[in-house]
Design a protein around this motif. Structure first.
Motif, PDB file in Angstrom:
ATOM      1  N   PRO A 124      15.015  29.146  25.779  1.00  0.00           N
ATOM      2  CA  PRO A 124      15.362  28.488  24.517  1.00  0.00           C
ATOM      3  C   PRO A 124      16.547  29.211  23.877  1.00  0.00           C
ATOM      4  O   PRO A 124      16.582  30.446  23.880  1.00  0.00           O
ATOM      5  CB  PRO A 124      14.104  28.657  23.665  1.00  0.00           C
ATOM      6  N   GLY A 125      17.497  28.448  23.367  1.00  0.00           N
ATOM      7  CA  GLY A 125      18.684  29.059  22.755  1.00  0.00           C
ATOM      8  C   GLY A 125      19.926  28.875  23.612  1.00  0.00           C
ATOM      9  O   GLY A 125      21.046  29.063  23.140  1.00  0.00           O
ATOM     10  N   MET A 126      19.733  28.502  24.873  1.00  0.00           N
ATOM     11  CA  MET A 126      20.916  28.264  25.723  1.00  0.00           C
ATOM     12  C   MET A 126      21.751  27.128  25.145  1.00  0.00           C
ATOM     13  O   MET A 126      22.985  27.196  25.109  1.00  0.00           O
ATOM     14  CB  MET A 126      20.505  27.916  27.158  1.00  0.00           C
ATOM     15  N   ASN A 127      21.083  26.078  24.664  1.00  0.00           N
ATOM     16  CA  ASN A 127      21.829  24.948  24.093  1.00  0.00           C
ATOM     17  C   ASN A 127      22.606  25.358  22.845  1.00  0.00           C
ATOM     18  O   ASN A 127      23.751  24.942  22.653  1.00  0.00           O
ATOM     19  CB  ASN A 127      20.870  23.804  23.743  1.00  0.00           C
ATOM     20  N   ALA A 128      21.970  26.181  22.020  1.00  0.00           N
ATOM     21  CA  ALA A 128      22.661  26.652  20.807  1.00  0.00           C
ATOM     22  C   ALA A 128      23.894  27.456  21.189  1.00  0.00           C
ATOM     23  O   ALA A 128      24.938  27.389  20.518  1.00  0.00           O
ATOM     24  CB  ALA A 128      21.704  27.495  19.964  1.00  0.00           C
ATOM     25  N   ALA A 129      23.797  28.208  22.282  1.00  0.00           N
ATOM     26  CA  ALA A 129      24.941  29.020  22.735  1.00  0.00           C
ATOM     27  C   ALA A 129      26.062  28.117  23.267  1.00  0.00           C
ATOM     28  O   ALA A 129      27.235  28.321  22.945  1.00  0.00           O
ATOM     29  CB  ALA A 129      24.489  30.012  23.806  1.00  0.00           C
TER      30      ALA A 129
END
Ligand code: ADP
Length: 319
Positions: free
Chosen positions: A14-19
């Motif tokens: 989780p958080g890859m998309n935000a990156a």
């Protein structure tokens, strides 16, 4: 540098998309074209990539996983595979690459850097096992998922007076177990960095019953041994009613927490800035509340240690 690419590789978190979203929007704000590579290094070798505009990364900040997809690629481990991958970037005029992934992906990124492409890495893994950064993207969401499970298991353990064993991920490191175990008030936390004897665990559980504890929560890192095997051992040696929950891939998913979204966004912005400044072979980490540059060679060449102070505190609090 006028064109860069972004890739997610290895285990998703989780958080890859935000990156990805932050990489795209920060680069576009600097007038730089951004390509998204699908399905990790396998997609890079296959030339599976597309231009990303600001709208293409809308509506993803709240989603787990990675909208670019990720994969593992054996071919990328060969020089020939990596040469194909670089040729695909060069054919599109892409000069710089941001790699979001774990230890393996960053090791691959370092080798790619030897072929002339400029590389900046971001630590993306739920395991928090990358040297040089206090936290990896995805870790906070994963420990919150584990914490939620511990809270629920505590309800049922308490109702029945049981020993509840929770096996958590983390590969060969104990960060998830230690952090979620401390926050969840576990009585015993078993991590690969701290040797233990099964016999002592049984003794400790019986002693805590004698002292008045009605039930017990034991958190086991996958790298410390099988929760199922340990559960059987405890049951047979102590006679205590014991149940085991192996949380598995649920720990990889879910909406990223505030911390992970902030971490991903901040690290990504620093990564783009570093790349446009001509930096290469560095990973952007987060230390003492600041984004820092670390040589990828150091990030993958060193082993991140567990926080012994945290372990000590967890022991004190479990009395
Ligand atoms: P993670 O990045 O989550 O640690 P992996 O260890 O599976 O995941 O690595 C992801 C990919 O990175 C691998 O499938 C492979 O393509 C590449 N990779 C890993 N280790 C190496 C290596 N030693 N040399 C080259 N590429 C590697």
């Amino acid at each position: 540098m006028k064109k860069i690419a972004v890739i997610t590789s290895g285990g998703d978190c989780p958080g890859m998309n935000a990156a990805i979203r932050a990489v795209v929007r920060v680069a576009l704000a600097q007038g730089v074209e951004v390509w998204g590579i699908r399905n990790g290094y396998a997609g890079m070798i296959a030339g599976d990539m597309t231009i990303l505009d600001s709208r293409s990364v809308g509506d993803i900040i709240q989603k787990g996983g990675t909208f670019l997809g990720t994969a593992r690629s054996e071919e990328f481990k060969t020089l020939n595979g990596r040469q194909k991958a670089v040729a695909n970037l060069e054919a599109r005029g892409i000069e710089g690459l941001i790699v979001i992934g774990g230890d393996g992906s960053l090791t691959g990124a370092r080798l790619l850097g030897e072929l002339g492409i400029k590389i900046v890495g971001l630590p993306g893994t739920i395991d928090n096992d990358i040297w040089g950064t206090d936290y990896t993207i995805g870790f906070d969401t994963a420990v919150n998922t584990v914490l939620d499970a511990i809270n629920k298991l505590r309800d049922t353990a308490s109702a029945h007076g049981r020993v509840m064993l929770v096996e958590v991920m983390g590969r060969n490191c104990g960060w998830i177990a230690l952090t979620a175990g401390l926050a969840g008030g576990a009585e015993i936390i078993l991590i690969p960095e701290q040797p233990f004897s099964q016999e002592d665990i049984c003794k400790q559980l019986l002693e805590s019953r004698a002292k008045g504890k009605q039930y017990s929560i034991v958190v086991v890192a996958e790298g410390a041994g099988s929760g199922i095997d340990l559960g059987q051992y405890i049951r047979s040696r102590t006679g205590l009613e014991t149940r085991v929950s192996v949380l598995g891939h649920i720990q990889r998913g879910g909406a990223p927490t505030v911390s992970d979204r902030l971490l991903a966004s901040r690290l990504a912005e620093t990564a783009v800035t570093a790349l446009l400044d001509g930096k290469t072979d560095v990973m952007i980490g987060y230390r003492n509340n600041q984004c820092v540059e670390i040589a990828i060679a150091d990030a993958v060449g060193n082993k991140k240690e567990i926080d012994r102070e945290l372990y000590r505190l967890a022991e004190v609090l479990s009395q």
